[in-house]
Design a protein around this motif. Structure first.
Motif, PDB file in Angstrom:
ATOM      1  N   THR A   1     -22.348   8.186  41.826  1.00  0.00           N
ATOM      2  CA  THR A   1     -21.867   7.714  40.526  1.00  0.00           C
ATOM      3  C   THR A   1     -20.580   6.909  40.691  1.00  0.00           C
ATOM      4  O   THR A   1     -20.425   5.824  40.106  1.00  0.00           O
ATOM      5  CB  THR A   1     -21.622   8.897  39.577  1.00  0.00           C
ATOM      6  OG1 THR A   1     -22.844   9.609  39.380  1.00  0.00           O
ATOM      7  CG2 THR A   1     -21.090   8.412  38.235  1.00  0.00           C
ATOM      8  N   ILE A   2     -19.657   7.441  41.497  1.00  0.00           N
ATOM      9  CA  ILE A   2     -18.395   6.735  41.743  1.00  0.00           C
ATOM     10  C   ILE A   2     -18.661   5.368  42.364  1.00  0.00           C
ATOM     11  O   ILE A   2     -18.086   4.351  41.952  1.00  0.00           O
ATOM     12  CB  ILE A   2     -17.488   7.566  42.686  1.00  0.00           C
ATOM     13  CG1 ILE A   2     -17.037   8.853  42.000  1.00  0.00           C
ATOM     14  CG2 ILE A   2     -16.268   6.742  43.115  1.00  0.00           C
ATOM     15  CD1 ILE A   2     -16.307   9.799  42.930  1.00  0.00           C
ATOM     16  N   LEU A   3     -19.548   5.332  43.344  1.00  0.00           N
ATOM     17  CA  LEU A   3     -19.832   4.087  44.052  1.00  0.00           C
ATOM     18  C   LEU A   3     -20.577   3.094  43.165  1.00  0.00           C
ATOM     19  O   LEU A   3     -20.342   1.885  43.240  1.00  0.00           O
ATOM     20  CB  LEU A   3     -20.636   4.384  45.318  1.00  0.00           C
ATOM     21  CG  LEU A   3     -19.905   5.219  46.374  1.00  0.00           C
ATOM     22  CD1 LEU A   3     -20.860   5.668  47.465  1.00  0.00           C
ATOM     23  CD2 LEU A   3     -18.755   4.425  46.977  1.00  0.00           C
ATOM     24  N   ARG A   4     -21.461   3.601  42.334  1.00  0.00           N
ATOM     25  CA  ARG A   4     -22.216   2.719  41.438  1.00  0.00           C
ATOM     26  C   ARG A   4     -21.281   2.021  40.459  1.00  0.00           C
ATOM     27  O   ARG A   4     -21.469   0.840  40.134  1.00  0.00           O
ATOM     28  CB  ARG A   4     -23.274   3.528  40.694  1.00  0.00           C
ATOM     29  CG  ARG A   4     -24.189   2.680  39.807  1.00  0.00           C
ATOM     30  CD  ARG A   4     -25.422   3.447  39.380  1.00  0.00           C
ATOM     31  NE  ARG A   4     -25.089   4.695  38.697  1.00  0.00           N
ATOM     32  CZ  ARG A   4     -25.326   5.906  39.188  1.00  0.00           C
ATOM     33  NH1 ARG A   4     -25.901   6.051  40.383  1.00  0.00           N
ATOM     34  NH2 ARG A   4     -25.000   6.993  38.495  1.00  0.00           N
ATOM     35  N   VAL A   5     -20.258   2.735  39.993  1.00  0.00           N
ATOM     36  CA  VAL A   5     -19.309   2.166  39.034  1.00  0.00           C
ATOM     37  C   VAL A   5     -18.225   1.354  39.754  1.00  0.00           C
ATOM     38  O   VAL A   5     -17.887   0.240  39.344  1.00  0.00           O
ATOM     39  CB  VAL A   5     -18.659   3.276  38.194  1.00  0.00           C
ATOM     40  CG1 VAL A   5     -17.571   2.695  37.287  1.00  0.00           C
ATOM     41  CG2 VAL A   5     -19.713   3.994  37.367  1.00  0.00           C
ATOM     42  N   GLY A   6     -17.672   1.922  40.831  1.00  0.00           N
ATOM     43  CA  GLY A   6     -16.541   1.291  41.517  1.00  0.00           C
ATOM     44  C   GLY A   6     -16.917   0.171  42.461  1.00  0.00           C
ATOM     45  O   GLY A   6     -16.128  -0.759  42.680  1.00  0.00           O
ATOM     46  N   ILE A   7     -18.121   0.248  43.044  1.00  0.00           N
ATOM     47  CA  ILE A   7     -18.602  -0.796  43.951  1.00  0.00           C
ATOM     48  C   ILE A   7     -20.027  -1.122  43.535  1.00  0.00           C
ATOM     49  O   ILE A   7     -21.004  -0.688  44.163  1.00  0.00           O
ATOM     50  CB  ILE A   7     -18.552  -0.332  45.424  1.00  0.00           C
ATOM     51  CG1 ILE A   7     -17.189   0.291  45.760  1.00  0.00           C
ATOM     52  CG2 ILE A   7     -18.833  -1.508  46.374  1.00  0.00           C
ATOM     53  CD1 ILE A   7     -17.098   0.856  47.155  1.00  0.00           C
TER      54      ILE A   7
ATOM     55  N   GLU B   1      -8.575   7.164  44.705  1.00  0.00           N
ATOM     56  CA  GLU B   1      -8.138   7.233  46.099  1.00  0.00           C
ATOM     57  C   GLU B   1      -9.313   6.978  47.032  1.00  0.00           C
ATOM     58  O   GLU B   1      -9.200   6.238  48.009  1.00  0.00           O
ATOM     59  CB  GLU B   1      -7.531   8.596  46.404  1.00  0.00           C
ATOM     60  CG  GLU B   1      -7.084   8.723  47.860  1.00  0.00           C
ATOM     61  CD  GLU B   1      -6.610  10.117  48.224  1.00  0.00           C
ATOM     62  OE1 GLU B   1      -6.015  10.260  49.310  1.00  0.00           O
ATOM     63  OE2 GLU B   1      -6.842  11.052  47.440  1.00  0.00           O
ATOM     64  N   LEU B   2     -10.458   7.585  46.730  1.00  0.00           N
ATOM     65  CA  LEU B   2     -11.637   7.380  47.564  1.00  0.00           C
ATOM     66  C   LEU B   2     -12.025   5.904  47.592  1.00  0.00           C
ATOM     67  O   LEU B   2     -12.272   5.339  48.674  1.00  0.00           O
ATOM     68  CB  LEU B   2     -12.797   8.210  47.030  1.00  0.00           C
ATOM     69  CG  LEU B   2     -14.135   8.000  47.751  1.00  0.00           C
ATOM     70  CD1 LEU B   2     -14.071   8.537  49.178  1.00  0.00           C
ATOM     71  CD2 LEU B   2     -15.286   8.643  46.983  1.00  0.00           C
ATOM     72  N   LEU B   3     -12.070   5.269  46.439  1.00  0.00           N
ATOM     73  CA  LEU B   3     -12.449   3.859  46.392  1.00  0.00           C
ATOM     74  C   LEU B   3     -11.432   2.991  47.141  1.00  0.00           C
ATOM     75  O   LEU B   3     -11.805   2.046  47.836  1.00  0.00           O
ATOM     76  CB  LEU B   3     -12.562   3.395  44.937  1.00  0.00           C
ATOM     77  CG  LEU B   3     -13.739   3.971  44.153  1.00  0.00           C
ATOM     78  CD1 LEU B   3     -13.636   3.601  42.675  1.00  0.00           C
ATOM     79  CD2 LEU B   3     -15.067   3.470  44.723  1.00  0.00           C
ATOM     80  N   ALA B   4     -10.146   3.329  47.012  1.00  0.00           N
ATOM     81  CA  ALA B   4      -9.116   2.561  47.715  1.00  0.00           C
ATOM     82  C   ALA B   4      -9.275   2.688  49.229  1.00  0.00           C
ATOM     83  O   ALA B   4      -9.141   1.706  49.971  1.00  0.00           O
ATOM     84  CB  ALA B   4      -7.726   3.031  47.288  1.00  0.00           C
TER      85      ALA B   4
ATOM     86  N   VAL C   1     -26.627   2.609  48.642  1.00  0.00           N
ATOM     87  CA  VAL C   1     -26.259   3.915  49.180  1.00  0.00           C
ATOM     88  C   VAL C   1     -27.489   4.676  49.678  1.00  0.00           C
ATOM     89  O   VAL C   1     -28.478   4.808  48.960  1.00  0.00           O
ATOM     90  CB  VAL C   1     -25.528   4.760  48.117  1.00  0.00           C
ATOM     91  CG1 VAL C   1     -25.113   6.108  48.704  1.00  0.00           C
ATOM     92  CG2 VAL C   1     -24.315   4.013  47.578  1.00  0.00           C
ATOM     93  N   SER C   2     -27.404   5.178  50.907  1.00  0.00           N
ATOM     94  CA  SER C   2     -28.421   6.069  51.468  1.00  0.00           C
ATOM     95  C   SER C   2     -27.733   7.380  51.821  1.00  0.00           C
ATOM     96  O   SER C   2     -26.560   7.389  52.214  1.00  0.00           O
ATOM     97  CB  SER C   2     -29.054   5.459  52.725  1.00  0.00           C
ATOM     98  OG  SER C   2     -29.662   4.214  52.427  1.00  0.00           O
ATOM     99  N   SER C   3     -28.451   8.500  51.690  1.00  0.00           N
ATOM    100  CA  SER C   3     -27.818   9.791  51.953  1.00  0.00           C
ATOM    101  C   SER C   3     -28.772  10.740  52.660  1.00  0.00           C
ATOM    102  O   SER C   3     -29.994  10.591  52.598  1.00  0.00           O
ATOM    103  CB  SER C   3     -27.333  10.428  50.644  1.00  0.00           C
ATOM    104  OG  SER C   3     -28.422  10.734  49.802  1.00  0.00           O
TER     105      SER C   3
END
Length: 226
Positions: free
Chosen positions: A18-24, A108-111, A29-31
């Motif tokens: 969710t964070i990555l979809r919004v922030g980047i 912080e994670l996105l940065a 993404v693969s997991s």
């Protein structure tokens, strides 16, 4: 941007996506919840960054770092509940590029991800610079000591680049940290771990360095070379 997440907590995986979809928003993404599968995904997908947990059901995150580093210099960001300094030092010492303790702040994670994956502008990165027998190939991760090729992680290469750029002049830990991670990076002490790794790769006697030197209380510099 291609991202591989190796994490066995599905709630955290969903949160990260969710964070990555919004922030980047342009990210793919693969997991996986398995460390060995994570290694295989990195080899197959060649991602721009790996987000890695340490506590996995099959092998440890440390083992994932060690295996990935045998074939790839992809930036690895460890995301773990283990907050002890020894865990951080071990992770970075094995070749991870950054370490965040859970729980973490989204910004912080996105940065940190942006800091690890940003591409240097050609005006900022002059790969033609040399220092005695030290030089770069096509990227700062492809370095040479004379005719010997030395493979570096992105962070190691950027640190070496900053040292070569200053041609033997001292750069402080804070200035080096800022050049690598930007203004908001707070863990400058990890520079010591990367310097240790660089010495292991370039020095004949890492415990008694002659190339990558430090002046107590001032910073790091390159010694004289022929």
């Amino acid at each position: 941007m291609k991202i591989v997440i190796v994490e066995d907590d599905l709630i955290i995986v969903d949160f990260l996506k969710t964070i990555l979809r919004v922030g980047i928003p342009n990210s793919s993404v693969s997991s996986t919840h398995l460390g060995q599968r994570g290694v295989a995904l990195v080899e197959k997908l060649r991602p721009d960054i790996v987000i890695l947990d340490l506590g996995l059901p099959d092998i440890s995150g440390y083992d994932v770092v060690k295996q990935v580093r045998t074939f790839s210099s992809v930036p690895i960001l460890i995301l773990s509940v283990r907050a002890h300094e020894t865990d951080v030092v071990e992770g970075l010492g094995l070749g991870a590029d950054d370490y965040i303790v859970k729980p973490f702040r989204q910004m912080e994670l996105l940065a940190r991800i942006h800091a690890l994956t940003r591409r240097q502008d050609s005006l900022d990165e002059d790969l033609s610079i040399t220092y005695g027998p030290l030089r770069f190939g096509q990227t700062v991760q492809d370095s040479f000591l004379g005719s010997q090729a030395v493979s570096l992680t992105k962070t190691e290469g950027q640190i070496l680049y900053q040292l070569i750029k200053r041609q033997g002049n001292i750069i402080s830990v804070s200035a080096l940290s800022k050049a690598i991670w930007g203004n908001d990076y707070k863990t400058a002490n990890s520079i010591k771990v990367y310097i240790h790794r660089l010495r292991q790769k370039f020095e004949k006697d890492p415990g008694n360095p002659s190339l990558i030197l430090n002046k107590l209380g001032s910073g790091y510099y390159l010694g004289k070379v022929s």
